[in-house]
Design an enzyme around this catalytic site. Structure first.
Site, PDB file in Angstrom:
ATOM      1  N   GLN A 253       1.942  -5.997  -3.292  1.00 38.68           N
ATOM      2  CA  GLN A 253       2.398  -6.126  -1.900  1.00 38.68           C
ATOM      3  C   GLN A 253       3.678  -5.299  -1.712  1.00 38.68           C
ATOM      4  O   GLN A 253       3.869  -4.324  -2.415  1.00 38.68           O
ATOM      5  CB  GLN A 253       2.610  -7.600  -1.504  1.00 38.68           C
TER       6      GLN A 253
ATOM      7  N   LYS B  19       1.800   2.219  -5.078  1.00 41.98           N
ATOM      8  CA  LYS B  19       2.361   1.704  -6.336  1.00 41.98           C
ATOM      9  C   LYS B  19       1.442   1.979  -7.528  1.00 41.98           C
ATOM     10  O   LYS B  19       1.906   2.338  -8.613  1.00 41.98           O
ATOM     11  CB  LYS B  19       2.592   0.180  -6.222  1.00 41.98           C
TER      12      LYS B  19
ATOM     13  N   GLY C  16      -4.522  -4.191  -3.863  1.00 40.11           N
ATOM     14  CA  GLY C  16      -5.527  -3.152  -4.110  1.00 40.11           C
ATOM     15  C   GLY C  16      -4.772  -1.900  -4.493  1.00 40.11           C
ATOM     16  O   GLY C  16      -4.143  -1.273  -3.636  1.00 40.11           O
ATOM     17  N   HIS C  17      -4.764  -1.578  -5.777  1.00 36.69           N
ATOM     18  CA  HIS C  17      -3.977  -0.446  -6.274  1.00 36.69           C
ATOM     19  C   HIS C  17      -4.926   0.678  -6.674  1.00 36.69           C
ATOM     20  O   HIS C  17      -5.749   0.519  -7.576  1.00 36.69           O
ATOM     21  CB  HIS C  17      -3.095  -0.885  -7.456  1.00 36.69           C
TER      22      HIS C  17
ATOM     23  N   THR D  84       3.131 -12.663   2.435  1.00 41.06           N
ATOM     24  CA  THR D  84       2.269 -13.234   1.407  1.00 41.06           C
ATOM     25  C   THR D  84       3.008 -14.429   0.809  1.00 41.06           C
ATOM     26  O   THR D  84       4.096 -14.792   1.274  1.00 41.06           O
ATOM     27  CB  THR D  84       1.864 -12.171   0.361  1.00 41.06           C
TER      28      THR D  84
ATOM     29  N   ASP E 211       0.808  -1.229   0.000  1.00 44.94           N
ATOM     30  CA  ASP E 211       0.000   0.000   0.000  1.00 44.94           C
ATOM     31  C   ASP E 211       0.841   1.278   0.000  1.00 44.94           C
ATOM     32  O   ASP E 211       0.428   2.309   0.541  1.00 44.94           O
ATOM     33  CB  ASP E 211      -0.967   0.018   1.196  1.00 44.94           C
TER      34      ASP E 211
ATOM     35  N   LYS F 229      -0.784   4.350  -8.135  1.00 47.30           N
ATOM     36  CA  LYS F 229      -0.717   5.738  -8.602  1.00 47.30           C
ATOM     37  C   LYS F 229       0.600   5.987  -9.351  1.00 47.30           C
ATOM     38  O   LYS F 229       0.624   6.641 -10.390  1.00 47.30           O
ATOM     39  CB  LYS F 229      -0.822   6.699  -7.406  1.00 47.30           C
TER      40      LYS F 229
END
Ligand code: GDP
Ligand code: IMO
Ligand code: MG
Length: 420
Positions: free
Chosen positions: A221, A15, A39-40, A236, A12, A17
């Site tokens: 990630q 990345k 979640g980008h 992860t 988070d 943007k």
């Protein structure tokens, strides 16, 4: 040549943007690992869009977006996301490509993820429950279904075999949830997936490179969630670091040029596991509020703390970072004093190295204090406009890491970024 943008912390970092900002300079944007746990967030025509499976270059017309073999793909999420981007006029049949070696997440992977987390109780990883761990286990366990298998007339039999294996495992967990709805959606989604561009990813990308095309590899990630180098077991299940680009796309190491690492001006983490600079006080609360630190995938509040140079230096080392991009600098605007973690005191011994078992270490962060800038940096349009206090903050970081912060993002908008 291939350039890489990846996260240096626990995910988070912004990345999405940053990839969206750099995308116009490239021909291909490729995801090389992770899955719908990502979640980008991007802003397109002023509207917020969160991408989980599709690369963040999708809104730039004429660019190729490739989902690489290192990704685990949930067809249900992909179909929904294709519908979402289509509403913005994106033609996924034209500019989205999927490698046939990409592993598929099936409904029972999600069930297994949930069952395993429940069974762990207090020791849970805090996974996104998207089936990531079980899907990668089936890859290394050599059981997985891959996108190329969708074109096999025997796909339904292959699926049934894998499901039977999973149901056996789920029996060990006493998991009784009905998955028939998931399955219905899954089969609708794979029918859609079959209509997309399924390619041999490694030939596809190497052909583009041979034609002199520029590729941007987009990480998901963060480096501290890497399955080998992160805060294991609270990680992860993929290699999030730059080495993952080679195995996740089929490009050779000597094709990689820049490795651009993204870090927040502070630090966050979502899910369980060690986080040395985490703040449990009003300052941590303030960071969460001002930074709007809630997960883009699960909505969970993110844990917040100061920037950690020990972890960042480690991340620069294992990735070979050539440039740093610092995001969310504006979030620190109102903080009178800022802390930078420069070392860990582990059981009385001061170290600048990340210990083997960060989760078991009795660790106290060592800080250096900096004066805040107390003015809105979102108003800065060029490097020379940055406040002196921010320059001091950045200079210290550059010197410590031996890699320069070349870009500072000062707001969530596509063009809110300044470079030196
Ligand atoms: P990713 O997973 O690395 O792409 O990051 P996320 O999208 O999960 O989280 C980053 C969040 O920070 C998103 O809500 C972005 O819109 C936001 N963001 C990115 N850069 C900046 C910035 O410079 N300033 C502020 N205030 N927000 C930013
Ligand atoms: P992006 O790409 C932040 C975290 C989960 C959990 C751990 C394992 O948006 O930066 P998993 O579902 O992968 O088995 O969960 O990893 N995690 C992330 N945290 N950003 C992400 O992705 C993440 N993807 C997974 O919260 O702690
Ligand atoms: Mg995210």
């Amino acid at each position: 040549m291939v350039d890489v943008i990846l996260g240096l912390q626990w995910g988070d970092e912004g990345k999405g943007k940053i990839v969206d900002f750099f995308a116009p300079g490239y021909d291909v944007i490729a995801r090389f690992q992770g899955g719908p746990n990502a979640g980008h967030t991007l802003y397109v025509k002023g509207e917020k869009v969160v991408l989980h499976q599709i690369p963040s270059g999708i809104f730039h017309d004429g660019l190729i977006n490739l989902i690489g073999n290192g990704v685990v793909l949930d067809p249900v999420t992909l179909k929904k996301e294709c519908e979402k981007v289509a509403a913005f006029g994106v033609d996924v049949k034209k500019n989205l490509f999927i490698a046939e070696r990409t592993n598929i997440i099936v409904p029972t992977h999600r069930a297994l993820d949930k069952a395993a987390e429940l069974a762990k109780g207090d020791e849970k990883i805090g996974s996104t429950l998207k089936g990531i761990g079980p899907a990668y286990m089936d890859k290394t366990g050599r059981n997985a279904l891959r996108v190329g298998d969708l074109l096999d007339p025997a796909f339904d039999t292959l699926y049934a075999k894998l499901k039977a294996k999973h149901l056996q495992l789920l029996g060990n967990y006493n998991f009784n949830e009905d998955i028939s709805e998931w399955e219905k959606e899954f089969f609708e989604s794979i029918a859609f997936l079959r209509t997309l561009n399924i390619v041999n990813g490694e030939y596809f990308i190497n052909q583009k490179l041979a034609e002199g095309k520029k590729v941007l590899a987009e990480g998901a990630q963060g480096s501290m969630l890497d399955v080998d180098f992160g805060t294991f077991p609270f990680v992860t299940s993929s290699n999030t670091i730059s080495a993952g680009v080679c195995t996740g796309l089929g490009v050779a190491p000597n094709k990689i040029r820049e490795i651009m690492g993204v870090t927040k001006a502070y630090c966050t983490r979502v899910g369980s596991g060690p986080f040395p600079t985490e703040l449990f006080d009003a300052t941590g609360e303030e960071l969460r509020k001002v930074g709007n630190e809630f997960g883009a995938t699960t909505g969970r509040p993110r844990r917040c703390g100061w920037i950690d140079l020990v972890a960042l230096r480690f991340a620069c080392m294992v990735n070979g970072v050539t440039k740093i991009i610092m995001t969310k600098s504006d979030v620190l605007d109102s903080f009178k004093d800022l802390q930078i973690c420069t070392a860990y005191n582990v059981n009385g011994t001061v170290t600048k190295e990340v210990p083997y078992q960060l989760s078991q270490a009795n660790l106290v962060p060592v800080y250096e204090q900096f004066k805040g800038w107390s003015r809105p940096v979102s108003e800065c349009k060029q490097w020379a406009d940055l406040p002196k206090e921010m320059n001091d903050y950045l200079s210290f970081i550059n010197q410590y890491l031996g890699v320069e912060v070349k870009y500072v993002s000062n707001g969530p908008g596509r063009d809110q970024i300044i470079f030196s």
